[in-house]
Design a protein around this motif. Structure first.
Motif, PDB file in Angstrom:
ATOM      1  N   PHE A   6      -3.575  -9.110  -4.367  1.00 41.12           N
ATOM      2  CA  PHE A   6      -3.095  -9.133  -5.756  1.00 41.12           C
ATOM      3  C   PHE A   6      -3.827 -10.181  -6.584  1.00 41.12           C
ATOM      4  O   PHE A   6      -4.076 -10.004  -7.778  1.00 41.12           O
ATOM      5  CB  PHE A   6      -1.581  -9.392  -5.767  1.00 41.12           C
ATOM      6  N   LYS A   7      -4.206 -11.277  -5.904  1.00 34.02           N
ATOM      7  CA  LYS A   7      -4.896 -12.362  -6.617  1.00 34.02           C
ATOM      8  C   LYS A   7      -6.159 -11.819  -7.314  1.00 34.02           C
ATOM      9  O   LYS A   7      -6.484 -12.201  -8.436  1.00 34.02           O
ATOM     10  CB  LYS A   7      -5.273 -13.468  -5.605  1.00 34.02           C
ATOM     11  N   ALA A   8      -6.820 -10.867  -6.621  1.00 32.44           N
ATOM     12  CA  ALA A   8      -8.054 -10.288  -7.168  1.00 32.44           C
ATOM     13  C   ALA A   8      -7.783  -9.555  -8.490  1.00 32.44           C
ATOM     14  O   ALA A   8      -8.641  -9.534  -9.387  1.00 32.44           O
ATOM     15  CB  ALA A   8      -8.665  -9.335  -6.142  1.00 32.44           C
ATOM     16  N   VAL A   9      -6.574  -8.958  -8.610  1.00 32.52           N
ATOM     17  CA  VAL A   9      -6.236  -8.256  -9.869  1.00 32.52           C
ATOM     18  C   VAL A   9      -6.191  -9.277 -10.995  1.00 32.52           C
ATOM     19  O   VAL A   9      -6.765  -9.073 -12.070  1.00 32.52           O
ATOM     20  CB  VAL A   9      -4.854  -7.526  -9.748  1.00 32.52           C
ATOM     21  N   ASN A  10      -5.490 -10.380 -10.725  1.00 33.37           N
ATOM     22  CA  ASN A  10      -5.406 -11.446 -11.735  1.00 33.37           C
ATOM     23  C   ASN A  10      -6.798 -11.963 -12.095  1.00 33.37           C
ATOM     24  O   ASN A  10      -7.136 -12.119 -13.268  1.00 33.37           O
ATOM     25  CB  ASN A  10      -4.614 -12.640 -11.179  1.00 33.37           C
ATOM     26  N   ASP A  11      -7.587 -12.221 -11.031  1.00 31.24           N
ATOM     27  CA  ASP A  11      -8.904 -12.831 -11.255  1.00 31.24           C
ATOM     28  C   ASP A  11      -9.832 -11.895 -12.024  1.00 31.24           C
ATOM     29  O   ASP A  11     -10.540 -12.304 -12.936  1.00 31.24           O
ATOM     30  CB  ASP A  11      -9.553 -13.217  -9.908  1.00 31.24           C
ATOM     31  N   ALA A  12      -9.805 -10.586 -11.670  1.00 31.82           N
ATOM     32  CA  ALA A  12     -10.751  -9.652 -12.296  1.00 31.82           C
ATOM     33  C   ALA A  12     -10.243  -9.113 -13.631  1.00 31.82           C
ATOM     34  O   ALA A  12     -11.021  -8.947 -14.570  1.00 31.82           O
ATOM     35  CB  ALA A  12     -11.028  -8.486 -11.344  1.00 31.82           C
TER      36      ALA A  12
ATOM     37  N   GLU B  29       7.055   4.384   3.515  1.00 33.32           N
ATOM     38  CA  GLU B  29       5.923   5.287   3.240  1.00 33.32           C
ATOM     39  C   GLU B  29       5.840   5.615   1.757  1.00 33.32           C
ATOM     40  O   GLU B  29       4.757   5.652   1.170  1.00 33.32           O
ATOM     41  CB  GLU B  29       6.068   6.581   4.069  1.00 33.32           C
ATOM     42  N   SER B  30       7.013   5.827   1.143  1.00 29.64           N
ATOM     43  CA  SER B  30       7.030   6.173  -0.283  1.00 29.64           C
ATOM     44  C   SER B  30       6.532   4.995  -1.131  1.00 29.64           C
ATOM     45  O   SER B  30       5.768   5.179  -2.086  1.00 29.64           O
ATOM     46  CB  SER B  30       8.454   6.587  -0.657  1.00 29.64           C
ATOM     47  N   ILE B  31       6.940   3.765  -0.763  1.00 29.56           N
ATOM     48  CA  ILE B  31       6.481   2.583  -1.528  1.00 29.56           C
ATOM     49  C   ILE B  31       4.965   2.445  -1.408  1.00 29.56           C
ATOM     50  O   ILE B  31       4.256   2.237  -2.408  1.00 29.56           O
ATOM     51  CB  ILE B  31       7.200   1.292  -1.045  1.00 29.56           C
ATOM     52  N   ILE B  32       4.443   2.626  -0.183  1.00 23.24           N
ATOM     53  CA  ILE B  32       2.989   2.488   0.029  1.00 23.24           C
ATOM     54  C   ILE B  32       2.231   3.536  -0.798  1.00 23.24           C
ATOM     55  O   ILE B  32       1.231   3.237  -1.456  1.00 23.24           O
ATOM     56  CB  ILE B  32       2.653   2.598   1.536  1.00 23.24           C
ATOM     57  N   LEU B  33       2.790   4.753  -0.806  1.00 22.61           N
ATOM     58  CA  LEU B  33       2.153   5.855  -1.557  1.00 22.61           C
ATOM     59  C   LEU B  33       2.135   5.553  -3.056  1.00 22.61           C
ATOM     60  O   LEU B  33       1.107   5.698  -3.733  1.00 22.61           O
ATOM     61  CB  LEU B  33       2.944   7.140  -1.283  1.00 22.61           C
ATOM     62  N   LYS B  34       3.264   5.092  -3.567  1.00 25.65           N
ATOM     63  CA  LYS B  34       3.361   4.851  -5.020  1.00 25.65           C
ATOM     64  C   LYS B  34       2.518   3.658  -5.459  1.00 25.65           C
ATOM     65  O   LYS B  34       1.905   3.685  -6.526  1.00 25.65           O
ATOM     66  CB  LYS B  34       4.823   4.664  -5.424  1.00 25.65           C
ATOM     67  N   VAL B  35       2.512   2.593  -4.617  1.00 26.07           N
ATOM     68  CA  VAL B  35       1.661   1.444  -4.972  1.00 26.07           C
ATOM     69  C   VAL B  35       0.192   1.893  -4.893  1.00 26.07           C
ATOM     70  O   VAL B  35      -0.658   1.452  -5.680  1.00 26.07           O
ATOM     71  CB  VAL B  35       1.938   0.222  -4.061  1.00 26.07           C
TER      72      VAL B  35
ATOM     73  N   THR C 192      -5.527   3.402 -10.197  1.00 20.86           N
ATOM     74  CA  THR C 192      -5.782   3.083 -11.614  1.00 20.86           C
ATOM     75  C   THR C 192      -6.558   1.777 -11.718  1.00 20.86           C
ATOM     76  O   THR C 192      -7.479   1.643 -12.541  1.00 20.86           O
ATOM     77  CB  THR C 192      -4.424   2.918 -12.362  1.00 20.86           C
ATOM     78  N   ILE C 193      -6.159   0.799 -10.875  1.00 19.81           N
ATOM     79  CA  ILE C 193      -6.847  -0.504 -10.898  1.00 19.81           C
ATOM     80  C   ILE C 193      -8.312  -0.319 -10.492  1.00 19.81           C
ATOM     81  O   ILE C 193      -9.223  -0.896 -11.098  1.00 19.81           O
ATOM     82  CB  ILE C 193      -6.142  -1.491  -9.924  1.00 19.81           C
ATOM     83  N   LYS C 194      -8.516   0.523  -9.476  1.00 11.54           N
ATOM     84  CA  LYS C 194      -9.875   0.743  -8.950  1.00 11.54           C
ATOM     85  C   LYS C 194     -10.821   1.285 -10.023  1.00 11.54           C
ATOM     86  O   LYS C 194     -12.014   0.981 -10.023  1.00 11.54           O
ATOM     87  CB  LYS C 194      -9.812   1.704  -7.755  1.00 11.54           C
ATOM     88  N   LYS C 195     -10.250   2.087 -10.952  1.00 11.29           N
ATOM     89  CA  LYS C 195     -11.099   2.654 -12.022  1.00 11.29           C
ATOM     90  C   LYS C 195     -11.705   1.532 -12.864  1.00 11.29           C
ATOM     91  O   LYS C 195     -12.813   1.618 -13.349  1.00 11.29           O
ATOM     92  CB  LYS C 195     -10.241   3.565 -12.916  1.00 11.29           C
ATOM     93  N   GLU C 196     -10.913   0.445 -13.029  1.00 12.83           N
ATOM     94  CA  GLU C 196     -11.395  -0.658 -13.859  1.00 12.83           C
ATOM     95  C   GLU C 196     -12.148  -1.707 -13.045  1.00 12.83           C
ATOM     96  O   GLU C 196     -13.068  -2.346 -13.550  1.00 12.83           O
ATOM     97  CB  GLU C 196     -10.212  -1.314 -14.568  1.00 12.83           C
ATOM     98  N   ALA C 197     -11.728  -1.902 -11.802  1.00 15.15           N
ATOM     99  CA  ALA C 197     -12.397  -2.901 -10.936  1.00 15.15           C
ATOM    100  C   ALA C 197     -12.535  -2.302  -9.538  1.00 15.15           C
ATOM    101  O   ALA C 197     -11.659  -2.488  -8.687  1.00 15.15           O
ATOM    102  CB  ALA C 197     -11.587  -4.187 -10.916  1.00 15.15           C
ATOM    103  N   PRO C 198     -13.639  -1.562  -9.260  1.00 13.12           N
ATOM    104  CA  PRO C 198     -13.785  -0.799  -8.018  1.00 13.12           C
ATOM    105  C   PRO C 198     -13.701  -1.651  -6.755  1.00 13.12           C
ATOM    106  O   PRO C 198     -13.344  -1.145  -5.688  1.00 13.12           O
ATOM    107  CB  PRO C 198     -15.173  -0.155  -8.145  1.00 13.12           C
TER     108      PRO C 198
END
Ligand SMILES: Nc1nc2c(ncn2[C@@H]2O[C@H](COP(=O)(O)OP(=O)(O)OP(=O)(O)O)[C@@H](O)[C@H]2O)c(=O)[nH]1
Length: 380
Positions: free
Chosen positions: A239-245, A298-304, A310-316
């Protein structure tokens, strides 16, 4: 203040207490009135006066008080208690008119609007819900005016008594409305303050402090009812990478979305989701079933995973994911909350150490049989 005090019945209890005290006051004043009768009335009418007081005032008031005080023991519904109170108040009104007639016929100086009777009426009117109090007042006023006309009072005097009774009753009803309103406002204020103190500002989930208090209560309940209890610790991966990027604003957005996913798994009264750290959440599931826990993870892992896409589209380069550790107290095997959290934490870190984005369910029975519980039990 505990959560239980804010239950829907809290306000009703407070109002009930107020009404009980009003009735207590009415009872005290009625005793005073009866004692005054012995001083005021001559011996030849005192028996009739006393009979009227008992049948039309003391007995109805006692029935009203019994209904209020023993409502739960006698399993009386609220509408029934209100009906008893309404009939009681009306009978008391009629009783007083009856005694007024007796006083008039025996030539006793009897104040038409005695302070004691006013105090008794006010006590009783405050004990009734607003609509019933209004209706009872009208019944009492009608009977009193009728009694005045029977003793030959002129219409101007009746009118002046009528306006006095109307003012006095509306004053009682208004005070009752105001006190209930004040109670409601205060309760809402306390509720708001309590909500602020127990809620995580960003996600709206319960915070760590509130979670621990609630969890201890639910744990006690689970041991009493011999039910399963599961604690699910959820920690975001990378998650830290999301904040950083992408910045903290985006990080916050992710946390809010994840919180919503997590909260949707709390379906029953004792279940609760909370945020207990930066990117760490917990869910408590009461009366848990292992199969349900698996499906939930399993459902939580799938939804996250969908948020991660979506995040990957902006920061692969960012591999956002979620690791989940679960500890489940099975029936007859009860580890306290602190230990259960320890077990869930250990399960979570096994996942973190083995590639992340997965879940691990530990049945606490398993810990009693292997080496691991020795560590855990030492922490108890
Ligand atoms: N945007 C945002 N970030 C937060 C908040 N609270 C904590 N964080 C950040 O969450 C991050 C958590 O970092 P780590 O514990 O290393 O988590 P991680 O990067 O997911 O690492 P792993 O768990 O090992 O996968 C830190 O960078 C904190 O600054 C918050 O309220 N908002």
């Amino acid at each position: 203040m505990s959560e239980q005090q804010f239950s829907p019945g809290y306000l009703a209890n407070q109002v009930n207490r107020l009404r009980k005290w009003s009735l207590n006051l009415a009872a005290i004043y009625l005793v005073i009135l009866v004692l005054l009768d012995f001083v005021r009335f001559p011996a030849d009418v005192i028996t009739s006066v006393f009979t009227s007081r008992i049948l039309l005032m003391i007995l109805p008031l006692s029935a009203m008080m019994a209904a209020f005080y023993y409502q739960q023991k006698l399993s009386l519904s609220k509408p029934l208690v209100h009906k008893i109170t309404f009939i009681g108040v009306s009978l008391i009104g009629i009783g007083h008119s009856e005694i007024l007639l007796l006083a008039e016929s025996s030539g006793v100086m009897f104040p038409k609007i005695g302070i004691t009777i006013i105090l008794i009426y006010s006590g009783m009117l405050l004990a009734l819900p607003i609509k019933l109090a209004t209706f009872s007042s009208l019944v009492i006023i009608a009977f009193t005016c009728y009694s005045y006309s029977l003793i030959g009072m002129d219409y101007k005097s009746i009118l002046s008594y009528l306006s006095f009774y109307l003012m006095f009753s509306s004053c009682c009803i208004f005070s009752s409305m105001v006190s209930i309103k004040i109670l409601k406002t205060n309760l809402n204020l306390i509720k708001d303050k309590d909500k602020l103190a127990s809620t995580d500002e960003l996600t709206g989930l319960k915070n760590r402090r509130h979670f621990y208090t609630h969890a201890e209560n639910v744990y006690k309940q689970s041991t009493l009812e011999n039910k399963n209890l599961a604690l699910v610790i959820i920690d975001l991966d990378n998650f830290k990478a999301v904040n950083d990027a992408l910045g903290h604003y985006m990080g916050d957005k992710v946390l809010v979305e994840v919180a919503e996913i997590i909260n949707n798994n709390c379906r029953r009264a004792f279940d609760m989701a909370a945020r207990i750290g930066g990117d760490e959440f917990v869910i408590m599931i009461y009366d848990s079933k292992t199969d349900y826990l698996k499906t939930m993870c399993e459902s939580i892992i799938l939804k996250v995973g969908q948020i991660a896409k979506t995040i990957k589209k902006e920061a692969p380069s960012i591999n956002l994911g979620v690791s989940i550790g679960v500890a489940e107290n099975k029936q007859g095997c009860s580890f306290p909350i602190k230990v259960l959290l320890d077990i869930a934490d250990k399960s979570l870190y096994e996942i973190k150490a083995n590639g992340k984005n997965n879940y691990n369910i530990s049945n606490t029975r398993h810990f009693v049989q292997t080496d691991s519980p020795i560590n855990i039990l030492e922490t108890i």
